[in-house]
Every structure is written in structure tokens, then in C-alpha cells.
Write a protein that holds these residues in place. Structure first.
Motif, PDB file in Angstrom:
ATOM      1  N   ARG A   1       0.910  -1.106   0.065  1.00  0.00           N
ATOM      2  CA  ARG A   1       0.012  -0.193   0.063  1.00  0.00           C
ATOM      3  C   ARG A   1       0.764   1.207   0.014  1.00  0.00           C
ATOM      4  O   ARG A   1       0.503   2.272  -0.628  1.00  0.00           O
ATOM      5  CB  ARG A   1      -1.037   0.162   1.449  1.00  0.00           C
ATOM      6  N   PHE A   2       2.083   1.359   0.600  1.00  0.00           N
ATOM      7  CA  PHE A   2       2.939   2.283   0.762  1.00  0.00           C
ATOM      8  C   PHE A   2       4.220   1.968  -0.184  1.00  0.00           C
ATOM      9  O   PHE A   2       4.376   1.077  -0.228  1.00  0.00           O
ATOM     10  CB  PHE A   2       3.426   2.566   2.060  1.00  0.00           C
ATOM     11  N   THR A   3       4.426   3.315  -0.587  1.00  0.00           N
ATOM     12  CA  THR A   3       5.871   3.240  -1.450  1.00  0.00           C
ATOM     13  C   THR A   3       6.750   4.288  -1.095  1.00  0.00           C
ATOM     14  O   THR A   3       6.460   5.551  -0.763  1.00  0.00           O
ATOM     15  CB  THR A   3       5.608   3.306  -2.842  1.00  0.00           C
ATOM     16  N   ILE A   4       7.804   3.981  -0.646  1.00  0.00           N
ATOM     17  CA  ILE A   4       8.974   4.923  -0.241  1.00  0.00           C
ATOM     18  C   ILE A   4       9.984   5.160  -1.543  1.00  0.00           C
ATOM     19  O   ILE A   4      10.210   4.143  -2.424  1.00  0.00           O
ATOM     20  CB  ILE A   4       9.614   4.636   0.957  1.00  0.00           C
ATOM     21  N   SER A   5      10.278   6.412  -1.623  1.00  0.00           N
ATOM     22  CA  SER A   5      11.233   6.840  -2.717  1.00  0.00           C
ATOM     23  C   SER A   5      12.066   7.778  -2.203  1.00  0.00           C
ATOM     24  O   SER A   5      11.878   8.523  -1.235  1.00  0.00           O
ATOM     25  CB  SER A   5      10.401   7.045  -3.978  1.00  0.00           C
ATOM     26  N   ARG A   6      13.057   7.946  -3.017  1.00  0.00           N
ATOM     27  CA  ARG A   6      14.176   9.348  -2.319  1.00  0.00           C
ATOM     28  C   ARG A   6      14.846  10.026  -3.663  1.00  0.00           C
ATOM     29  O   ARG A   6      14.722   9.419  -4.733  1.00  0.00           O
ATOM     30  CB  ARG A   6      15.113   8.720  -1.426  1.00  0.00           C
ATOM     31  N   ASP A   7      14.933  11.198  -3.192  1.00  0.00           N
ATOM     32  CA  ASP A   7      15.856  11.884  -4.281  1.00  0.00           C
ATOM     33  C   ASP A   7      17.191  12.543  -3.742  1.00  0.00           C
ATOM     34  O   ASP A   7      17.181  13.324  -2.589  1.00  0.00           O
ATOM     35  CB  ASP A   7      15.201  13.164  -4.829  1.00  0.00           C
ATOM     36  N   ASN A   8      18.199  11.620  -4.070  1.00  0.00           N
ATOM     37  CA  ASN A   8      19.337  11.666  -3.186  1.00  0.00           C
ATOM     38  C   ASN A   8      20.007  13.227  -3.105  1.00  0.00           C
ATOM     39  O   ASN A   8      20.511  13.640  -2.376  1.00  0.00           O
ATOM     40  CB  ASN A   8      20.421  10.583  -3.685  1.00  0.00           C
ATOM     41  N   ALA A   9      19.851  13.667  -4.627  1.00  0.00           N
ATOM     42  CA  ALA A   9      20.258  14.997  -4.732  1.00  0.00           C
ATOM     43  C   ALA A   9      19.795  16.328  -4.056  1.00  0.00           C
ATOM     44  O   ALA A   9      20.332  16.968  -3.614  1.00  0.00           O
ATOM     45  CB  ALA A   9      20.221  15.274  -6.257  1.00  0.00           C
ATOM     46  N   LYS A  10      18.653  15.861  -3.518  1.00  0.00           N
ATOM     47  CA  LYS A  10      17.869  16.741  -2.888  1.00  0.00           C
ATOM     48  C   LYS A  10      17.591  16.451  -1.191  1.00  0.00           C
ATOM     49  O   LYS A  10      17.285  17.023  -0.536  1.00  0.00           O
ATOM     50  CB  LYS A  10      16.363  16.910  -3.425  1.00  0.00           C
ATOM     51  N   ASN A  11      18.377  15.364  -0.936  1.00  0.00           N
ATOM     52  CA  ASN A  11      18.439  14.703   0.229  1.00  0.00           C
ATOM     53  C   ASN A  11      16.877  14.615   0.961  1.00  0.00           C
ATOM     54  O   ASN A  11      16.512  15.012   1.987  1.00  0.00           O
ATOM     55  CB  ASN A  11      19.126  15.383   1.292  1.00  0.00           C
ATOM     56  N   THR A  12      15.832  14.290  -0.064  1.00  0.00           N
ATOM     57  CA  THR A  12      14.414  14.241   0.245  1.00  0.00           C
ATOM     58  C   THR A  12      13.960  12.836   0.056  1.00  0.00           C
ATOM     59  O   THR A  12      14.393  12.083  -0.838  1.00  0.00           O
ATOM     60  CB  THR A  12      13.944  15.265  -0.800  1.00  0.00           C
ATOM     61  N   VAL A  13      13.024  12.443   0.992  1.00  0.00           N
ATOM     62  CA  VAL A  13      12.426  11.002   0.834  1.00  0.00           C
ATOM     63  C   VAL A  13      10.728  11.190   0.813  1.00  0.00           C
ATOM     64  O   VAL A  13      10.465  12.282   1.220  1.00  0.00           O
ATOM     65  CB  VAL A  13      12.976  10.363   2.177  1.00  0.00           C
TER      66      VAL A  13
END
Length: 121
Positions: free
Chosen positions: A65-77
Motif C-alpha cells: 500500500r505504501f511506497t517509499i522513494s528518494r531523491d538523493n540529490a535533494k536529500n529528500t524522501v
């Protein structure tokens, strides 16, 4: 001091969706970021986590149901939450496991202040 800025919480009906965001400030190397949640009177539990390399893990209660993702360049999850139900109601906390430099073996962690997710009709 590392600041974790969370956004995206709110009130949603059962079956609905929300996306949480968490951005880590400062020039740091994030090793992993994740989301925890805590309902009133309950212990804080891990919801989902992801390493910089992309390895993901989920609590059994949210898998599928949940999906985690990240943008390493922005240090954002991000946490994309779908098929929400009242049991998902909690304060969601962003967490970062980080080092001050990419080459550093020193490990630290930081917590966001929490964002409320309420699932109710």
C-alpha cells in the motif's frame, strides 16, 4: 544541526491517498531515510525505510500500500500512501541516518517533528 522538514499530512477518507515529503537540510551525506509513525498511547514503529542505494524495507502492515522513494540529490524522501484506512492514523515522523561527509564512518540520526495523518470519514 540537521533539520528535517516534513509536509503532506492531513485528513483523508478511507481508501484515499496521501504523499508525505521530508527534506533534510544542510550539506550532509544521507545513508538512509525513513518514516516512523506513532499513534496516541502506542509505541513508535518503523513504517518504511530506504538507503541511498535504493534498498527498501516496509512494515508488514503497509507493504503493498505504501511506497517509499528518494531523491538523493535533494536529500529528500517521499512516502506515497494509498488505500489508507483508519489504522494508519498516526503522527508520522521522518528519520535520517547520516554522516557529515561522504567519506566519514561516523553515524548520526535526526528526527522530524512529525506530521499528522488522519484517516476518517
Amino acid at each position: 544541526q540537521v533539520q528535517l522538514v516534513e509536509s503532506g499530512g492531513g485528513l483523508v477518507q478511507p481508501g484515499g491517498s496521501l504523499r508525505l515529503s521530508c527534506a533534510a537540510s544542510g550539506s550532509i551525506f544521507i545513508r538512509a531515510m525513513g518514516w516512523y509513525r506513532q499513534a496516541p498511547g502506542k509505541q513508535r514503529e518503523l513504517v518504511a525505510g530506504i538507503t541511498t542505494g535504493g534498498t527498501e524495507n516496509y512494515a508488514d502492515s503497509v507493504k503493498g500500500r505504501f511506497t517509499i522513494s528518494r531523491d538523493n540529490a535533494k536529500n529528500t524522501v517521499y512516502l506515497q500512501m494509498s488505500s489508507l484506512n483508519p489504522a494508519d492514523t498516526a503522527v508520522y515522523y521522518c528519520h535520517a541516518d547520516y554522516s557529515p561527509f561522504t567519506w566519514s564512518a561516523r553515524r548520526y540520526d535526526a528526527w522530524g517533528q512529525g506530521t499528522q495523518v488522519t484517516v476518517s470519514s
